[in-house]
Design a protein around this motif. Structure first.
Motif, short mmCIF file in Angstrom:
data_model
loop_
_atom_site.label_atom_id
_atom_site.label_comp_id
_atom_site.label_asym_id
_atom_site.label_seq_id
_atom_site.Cartn_x
_atom_site.Cartn_y
_atom_site.Cartn_z
N UNK A 36 0.83 -1.20 0.00
CA UNK A 36 0.00 0.00 0.00
C UNK A 36 0.87 1.25 0.00
N UNK A 37 0.22 2.39 -0.20
CA UNK A 37 0.94 3.64 -0.28
C UNK A 37 1.55 4.03 1.07
N UNK A 38 0.99 3.53 2.16
CA UNK A 38 1.54 3.82 3.49
C UNK A 38 2.59 2.81 3.93
N UNK A 39 3.00 1.93 3.01
CA UNK A 39 4.09 0.99 3.30
C UNK A 39 3.64 -0.35 3.85
N UNK A 40 2.35 -0.59 3.97
CA UNK A 40 1.88 -1.88 4.48
C UNK A 40 1.96 -2.92 3.37
N UNK A 41 2.60 -4.06 3.67
CA UNK A 41 2.79 -5.11 2.68
C UNK A 41 1.77 -6.21 2.88
N UNK A 42 1.25 -6.70 1.76
CA UNK A 42 0.30 -7.81 1.76
C UNK A 42 0.94 -8.98 1.01
N UNK A 43 0.86 -10.19 1.56
CA UNK A 43 1.44 -11.35 0.86
C UNK A 43 0.85 -11.55 -0.53
N UNK A 44 -0.43 -11.27 -0.66
CA UNK A 44 -1.10 -11.38 -1.96
C UNK A 44 -2.14 -10.27 -2.08
N UNK A 45 -2.54 -10.00 -3.30
CA UNK A 45 -3.62 -9.05 -3.53
C UNK A 45 -4.93 -9.56 -2.94
N UNK A 46 -5.06 -10.87 -2.87
CA UNK A 46 -6.25 -11.48 -2.24
C UNK A 46 -6.37 -11.07 -0.78
N UNK A 47 -5.23 -11.00 -0.08
CA UNK A 47 -5.26 -10.57 1.33
C UNK A 47 -5.72 -9.12 1.46
#
Length: 337
Positions: free
Chosen positions: A114-125
């Protein structure tokens, strides 16, 4: 009862004149309704979800073998690389590829940030968090090749949400493909757009080279067999010559001639398969589909929706029409009476 055209025209003229008089008499009131409606529309636009759209422009290219340097070199070597019509996917089918379920499942498996730096393992998450769903990621591994698949309503909600976020079209006049991804997070939209371009390249290459890969595997297997056969035939011939060096009988000459013919046939088959394998390799590299990215994906800074001007104009016109209808209702009741 026959309607008189003159009477109908007279009624129409009176109705139009009456409508004009109503508008003129209540002009200030109608203007106030437009202003209030426009203000309400602007207020509603602030309540709508803010989205950002990342877009890219692609110029698909396809080089003909007869016009390339590799094709020229192959012609000098005696190899014919011309293959008639191209097997590449037409660019006007690219939007259909990106809207397919295999493409959506591939995109949902990719990691995003995300733009605030939060990482998601997948777009599904990311969609699970956004839509507040409790879904296991097992459906991402669903095979859509030949089996009949039924998705759950929650899974279809994720798939349809992603499909609605992706827009693509092909301009036949310019020969250019435009892809856009609109989401609430601008960075995730840009990453998804880059994944769309990557998947499009993979799909086009697999479609174009799927047959060549099968042919290459077949030729490799046949080439190995032909090489073993040629080696055995050469060994038998040389061994026979060593054992019968000082024998000059006709029977010995016939047997040597027979072994020589077997070796010549094996060598001819091996040489033919080797040439076909080289031709296939050159043709695959020569007619490789390429993408020229005219405008690469860039993280957008300005929102794409809601369009406050559209909200203001739409609600202003709606306020005008509703007010006008309310002003005309008493007149319609009197006329009906």
């Amino acid at each position: 009862m026959v309607n008189n055209p003159i009477e109908e025209q007279d009624i129409l003229e009176k109705s139009v004149l009456y409508l004009i008089r109503v508008i003129g008499k209540n002009f200030k009131f109608l203007i106030l309704a437009i202003v209030l409606g426009g203000g309400l529309g602007i207020g509603l636009s602030y309540m709508a979800t803010v989205k950002y759209k990342a877009s890219a422009e692609l110029l698909p290219e396809f080089s003909r073998g007869s016009l390339s340097s590799l094709g020229s070199l192959a012609s000098l070597a005696g190899l014919n690389t011309s293959s008639g019509e191209s097997d590449a996917i037409r660019p006007d089918l690219y939007p259909n590829i990106l809207q397919s379920n295999p493409a959506v499942l591939h995109l949902l498996k990719q990691p995003v940030e995300s733009v605030d730096g939060k990482k998601f393992p997948t777009l599904f998450d990311y969609y699970k968090l956004k839509l507040e769903l409790q879904l296991p990621p097992t459906f991402l591994n669903t095979s859509l090749n030949d089996s009949i698949v039924k998705f759950k309503p929650e899974e279809m909600l994720v798939i349809s949400s992603l499909k609605n976020s992706i827009e693509s079209n092909f301009d036949s006049k310019l020969g250019m493909v435009t892809i856009g991804v609109e989401m609430e997070d601008p960075k995730i939209a840009t990453i998804t757009l880059a994944n769309c371009i990557s998947y499009l390249k993979i799909s086009v290459n697999e479609y174009r080279y799927g047959k060549n890969v099968d042919q290459g595997d077949f030729l490799t297997a046949q080439l190995s067999k032909a090489k073993d056969r040629m080696g055995k035939a050469r060994y038998k011939l040389q061994k026979y010559r060593d054992n019968n060096r000082n024998i000059f009988t006709n029977a010995a000459k016939i047997e040597e001639q027979k072994l020589q013919e077997e070796y010549s046939i094996a060598f001819s088959i091996y040489n033919s398969l080797l040439g076909e394998s080289e031709r296939l390799n050159i043709s695959s590299q020569d007619e490789k589909p390429l993408f020229q990215i005219l405008n690469p994906p860039v993280v957008p800074n300005n929102r794409s929706s809601p369009n406050r001007l559209f909200y203001a104009v739409g609600c202003g016109l709606a306020g005008f029409m509703i007010t006008l209808i309310l002003l005309l209702v008493p007149w319609r009741k009197i006329r009906l009476t």
